[in-house]
Design a protein around this motif. Structure first.
Motif, PDB file in Angstrom:
ATOM      1  N   ARG A 183       0.825  -1.202   0.000  1.00  0.00           N
ATOM      2  CA  ARG A 183       0.000   0.000   0.000  1.00  0.00           C
ATOM      3  C   ARG A 183       0.868   1.264   0.000  1.00  0.00           C
ATOM      4  O   ARG A 183       0.557   2.249  -0.663  1.00  0.00           O
ATOM      5  CB  ARG A 183      -0.943  -0.001   1.204  1.00  0.00           C
ATOM      6  N   GLU A 217       0.681   4.137  -2.861  1.00  0.00           N
ATOM      7  CA  GLU A 217       0.431   5.546  -2.558  1.00  0.00           C
ATOM      8  C   GLU A 217       1.512   6.438  -3.171  1.00  0.00           C
ATOM      9  O   GLU A 217       1.229   7.526  -3.690  1.00  0.00           O
ATOM     10  CB  GLU A 217       0.372   5.764  -1.041  1.00  0.00           C
ATOM     11  N   ASP A 257      -6.546   9.609  -5.836  1.00  0.00           N
ATOM     12  CA  ASP A 257      -7.444   8.854  -4.972  1.00  0.00           C
ATOM     13  C   ASP A 257      -7.343   7.355  -5.244  1.00  0.00           C
ATOM     14  O   ASP A 257      -7.567   6.899  -6.375  1.00  0.00           O
ATOM     15  CB  ASP A 257      -8.887   9.327  -5.179  1.00  0.00           C
ATOM     16  N   PHE A 258      -7.009   6.579  -4.212  1.00  0.00           N
ATOM     17  CA  PHE A 258      -6.865   5.130  -4.336  1.00  0.00           C
ATOM     18  C   PHE A 258      -8.165   4.491  -4.801  1.00  0.00           C
ATOM     19  O   PHE A 258      -8.176   3.637  -5.694  1.00  0.00           O
ATOM     20  CB  PHE A 258      -6.435   4.549  -2.985  1.00  0.00           C
ATOM     21  N   GLU A 259      -9.274   4.890  -4.203  1.00  0.00           N
ATOM     22  CA  GLU A 259     -10.569   4.284  -4.528  1.00  0.00           C
ATOM     23  C   GLU A 259     -10.935   4.518  -5.992  1.00  0.00           C
ATOM     24  O   GLU A 259     -11.416   3.623  -6.674  1.00  0.00           O
ATOM     25  CB  GLU A 259     -11.657   4.860  -3.621  1.00  0.00           C
ATOM     26  N   LYS A 260     -10.729   5.751  -6.476  1.00  0.00           N
ATOM     27  CA  LYS A 260     -11.133   6.070  -7.848  1.00  0.00           C
ATOM     28  C   LYS A 260     -10.218   5.429  -8.878  1.00  0.00           C
ATOM     29  O   LYS A 260     -10.668   5.031  -9.954  1.00  0.00           O
ATOM     30  CB  LYS A 260     -11.139   7.588  -8.038  1.00  0.00           C
ATOM     31  N   VAL A 312      -9.887   0.859  -7.431  1.00  0.00           N
ATOM     32  CA  VAL A 312     -11.029   0.035  -7.024  1.00  0.00           C
ATOM     33  C   VAL A 312     -12.156   0.242  -8.027  1.00  0.00           C
ATOM     34  O   VAL A 312     -12.569   1.373  -8.276  1.00  0.00           O
ATOM     35  CB  VAL A 312     -11.508   0.391  -5.607  1.00  0.00           C
ATOM     36  N   SER A 313     -12.623  -0.833  -8.612  1.00  0.00           N
ATOM     37  CA  SER A 313     -13.759  -0.748  -9.523  1.00  0.00           C
ATOM     38  C   SER A 313     -14.964  -1.420  -8.887  1.00  0.00           C
ATOM     39  O   SER A 313     -14.838  -2.136  -7.891  1.00  0.00           O
ATOM     40  CB  SER A 313     -13.430  -1.406 -10.864  1.00  0.00           C
ATOM     41  N   LYS A 314     -16.134  -1.162  -9.466  1.00  0.00           N
ATOM     42  CA  LYS A 314     -17.358  -1.757  -8.937  1.00  0.00           C
ATOM     43  C   LYS A 314     -18.165  -2.385 -10.066  1.00  0.00           C
ATOM     44  O   LYS A 314     -18.176  -1.896 -11.187  1.00  0.00           O
ATOM     45  CB  LYS A 314     -18.197  -0.702  -8.207  1.00  0.00           C
ATOM     46  N   ARG A 356     -17.393  -4.521  -4.943  1.00  0.00           N
ATOM     47  CA  ARG A 356     -16.059  -3.962  -5.112  1.00  0.00           C
ATOM     48  C   ARG A 356     -15.102  -4.980  -5.744  1.00  0.00           C
ATOM     49  O   ARG A 356     -15.098  -6.149  -5.365  1.00  0.00           O
ATOM     50  CB  ARG A 356     -15.481  -3.526  -3.760  1.00  0.00           C
ATOM     51  N   GLU A 368     -11.293  -5.268  -5.832  1.00  0.00           N
ATOM     52  CA  GLU A 368     -10.074  -4.709  -5.258  1.00  0.00           C
ATOM     53  C   GLU A 368      -8.877  -4.964  -6.188  1.00  0.00           C
ATOM     54  O   GLU A 368      -8.875  -5.920  -6.972  1.00  0.00           O
ATOM     55  CB  GLU A 368      -9.801  -5.367  -3.898  1.00  0.00           C
TER      56      GLU A 368
END
Length: 605
Positions: free
Chosen positions: A19, A23, A30-33, A36-38, A44, A46
């Motif tokens: 991680r 970073e 942004d890590f999520e954007k 991470v996809s949905k 999620r 990951e």
């Protein structure tokens, strides 16, 4: 010299270290954007999963999955030739497609008598293959003809591997019409085929998938349909053991290998729950697969070879008992022998050369697959329970409740396609305007008839293809496509990224880009635009150049007669550009479909 394992030289790999490295690479993004996809169901995906303990997973019987080929030529003699060519070429299963089947795509057979059915299967030795009927509303009649044919040929029913494919509820979903007295006819057919191997009823996911259903909705629909057939057969006097043995399911495989593998694993877990609830000892569920109609494209159809190969592999790895892959020209017409051979050989390579069927459940213990399979199972069970609370799949379809939930997902997916969040290679991404036509058989397609309440059947690329079709019509009529002048500012190194982006984006709508090496003078830019004869212009350069040169360039273009000017990029300050004549902005994530429709309309004058 120190002698120790290489891995001991380095610090242990931990999620925290990973991680930290991520970073640093993201540089504040942004890590999520970014990572991470949905899924369409909000699950999620990951970027990294830890190994998982394998979950006891119902699996396919040992051995490779069956390679099934569609037999859908309207001429019985030619259909029989198709079948023999496929079987001689390595297929070991056939899908006999009736012209009344929703999945016939305008083609298919019409065996009105046992002799006609015999002609379509001339030379095919039924005890040596698996055969599935895909007959839609004509299912019961076609099944009766098949039974008569078996008796006429003197084949031993216990040696035959048949799937009658009877799915009145799925036909209702696809056509809007539910056959009267289907419960009685289904029960009678199970009785009539006692002693035969194979399955009578089929819970088919294709109508839901083609309407835009998510993975969870597809699983829930199939499960609810299978349970409805269980209840119907039990009410018709069959014990649950016999009723269970009469059922099969068909799931759709698409090019998303992660979700497809997890979905096929999930259906077996879900069915095991149904068996448990019914007090039945677990037994392998027959799971059939067909590659997705909605992912197929008419443009750059060769990409479909990759799509169907990935989908076939994913279905096989996920545990499908039989896989039917659509030929790459399926969306253009009736596939010829070459297209059929390509799709057949793709599966042969997967099974025989890549050995993908050697392991019964290769996803076992893989953190990502185990996590997604578990999440799909839980969410699909909840969605199935919701359908049950609505009175079952038939009542949910009748009320429009389930269709409404599918429509909401389809609308979200349509927005993703329009903005290219869900890219379609050859259609919305990397289009090739000079592509050559591919061959299909010269057989006219029948128009499909769908009644009120039918779920729609849509391919994802249709909106882009409509724009390309209009462009082709303009080319045929005038000898020229709609064009856009790329108003490149500065040298190639400065404008190339956005001019390439813009050219590809406009090509997705059939609009041909007129390029150049760039301009440093607004007047020279305007003169080049006038000389191009293009009705549209698109400014292309860097943000830094736009700050000083975009406004005067737009004003010069407008003065030169450019009625519609776009700018490639998403500037923070757009008002001054609009006042200078910029009509719209082309950027990653914009509603490209809306922009292209407007641009095509303006290009026509």
């Amino acid at each position: 010299m120190e002698d120790r394992p290489l891995a001991d030289v380095f610090e242990p790999a931990t999620r925290e270290r990973w991680r930290s490295a991520v970073e640093a690479a993201l540089k504040g993004a942004d890590f999520e954007k970014r990572l991470v996809s949905k899924t369409a169901d909000g699950l999620r995906i990951e970027p990294l999963y830890a190994p998982a303990s394998p979950v006891v997973q119902p699996v396919r019987a040992p051995g490779p999955w069956r390679l099934a080929q569609r037999i859908d030529h309207p001429d019985a003699e030619k259909a029989a030739a198709q079948a023999l060519t496929d079987l001689e070429g390595g297929a070991d299963a056939l899908v006999l497609v009736h012209r009344d089947a929703p999945a016939a795509r305008g083609y298919g057979l019409d065996p009105a008598s046992v002799d006609a059915l015999d002609a379509a299967l001339k030379g095919v030795m039924l005890p040596l293959i698996a055969l599935r009927l895909d007959a839609g509303a004509a299912g019961f009649e076609t099944a009766a003809l098949l039974k008569e044919l078996v008796e006429q040929r003197g084949d031993d029913p216990s040696t035959l591997d048949l799937d009658l494919g009877l799915d009145p509820l799925g036909t209702r979903a696809a056509t809007g019409r539910l056959e009267q007295d289907w419960e009685t006819r289904l029960s009678e057919t199970v009785t009539a085929f006692a002693g035969y191997r194979g399955r009578v009823a089929l819970a088919d996911a294709r109508p839901y998938h083609e309407a835009g259903a998510s993975e969870v909705q597809e699983l829930a629909a199939v499960l609810a349909t299978a349970v409805a057939y269980l209840r119907t057969l039990e009410a018709g006097g069959h014990d649950l053991e016999r009723a269970r043995d009469a059922l099969a399911v068909l799931l759709v495989a698409d090019a998303d290998e992660f979700l497809t593998i997890a979905k096929f694993r999930a259906i077996r877990r879900l069915w095991a729950r149904v068996e448990q609830a019914c007090g039945l000892a677990p037994k392998p569920l027959r799971v059939l697969a067909e590659t997705a109609w909605r992912m197929m494209t008419r443009r750059d159809p060769f990409v479909n070879i990759l799509r169907t190969a990935m989908a076939s592999a994913s279905a096989g790895l996920g545990g499908a008992d039989s896989v039917t892959a659509l030929p790459y020209t399926q969306a253009l017409g009736l596939p010829d022998a070459f297209a059929r051979r390509v799709v057949r050989n793709s599966q042969i390579v997967l099974i025989e050369e890549s050995n993908l069927a050697k392991v019964s459940d290769p996803a076992a213990g893989a953190g990502g697959f185990e996590a997604l399979t578990a999440e799909l199972t839980e969410k699909a069970w909840a969605a199935f329970q919701e359908i049950e609370r609505e009175g079952g799949i038939a009542k949910s379809l009748e009320s429009g409740a389930f269709a409404g939930r599918i429509a909401a997902v389809a609308e979200t997916r349509a927005r993703a396609v329009a903005t290219r969040k869900e890219p379609l290679t050859g259609a919305s991404e990397f289009p090739f305007l000079a592509e050559k036509p591919v061959a299909v058989l010269d057989v006219a397609a029948r128009q499909a008839v769908r009644g009120e309440g039918a779920l729609p059947s849509q391919r994802l690329a249709e909106s882009y293809e409509a724009l390309r079709d209009a462009s082709d019509a303009t080319l045929a009529r005038t000898g020229k496509r709609p064009t856009v002048f790329l108003a490149n500012l500065g040298p190639v190194a400065i404008h190339n990224a956005r001019s390439t982006f813009a050219a590809n984006a406009f090509a997705a709508g059939g609009i041909e880009a007129i390029g150049n090496d760039g301009f440093s003078d607004a007047n020279a830019l305007a003169e080049a635009f006038t000389a191009s004869g293009a009705p549209l212009a698109c400014l292309c350069s860097s943000d830094a150049v736009y700050q000083t040169e975009a406004v005067p360039a737009a004003e010069a273009l407008k003065a030169a007669g450019a009625g519609t000017i776009y700018l490639a990029g998403k500037p923070a300050e757009a008002e001054a550009l609009r006042q200078a004549g910029v009509h719209g902005f082309l950027f990653a994530g914009c509603d490209l479909l809306a922009l292209l429709r407007e641009a095509a309309e303006r290009a026509q004058g």
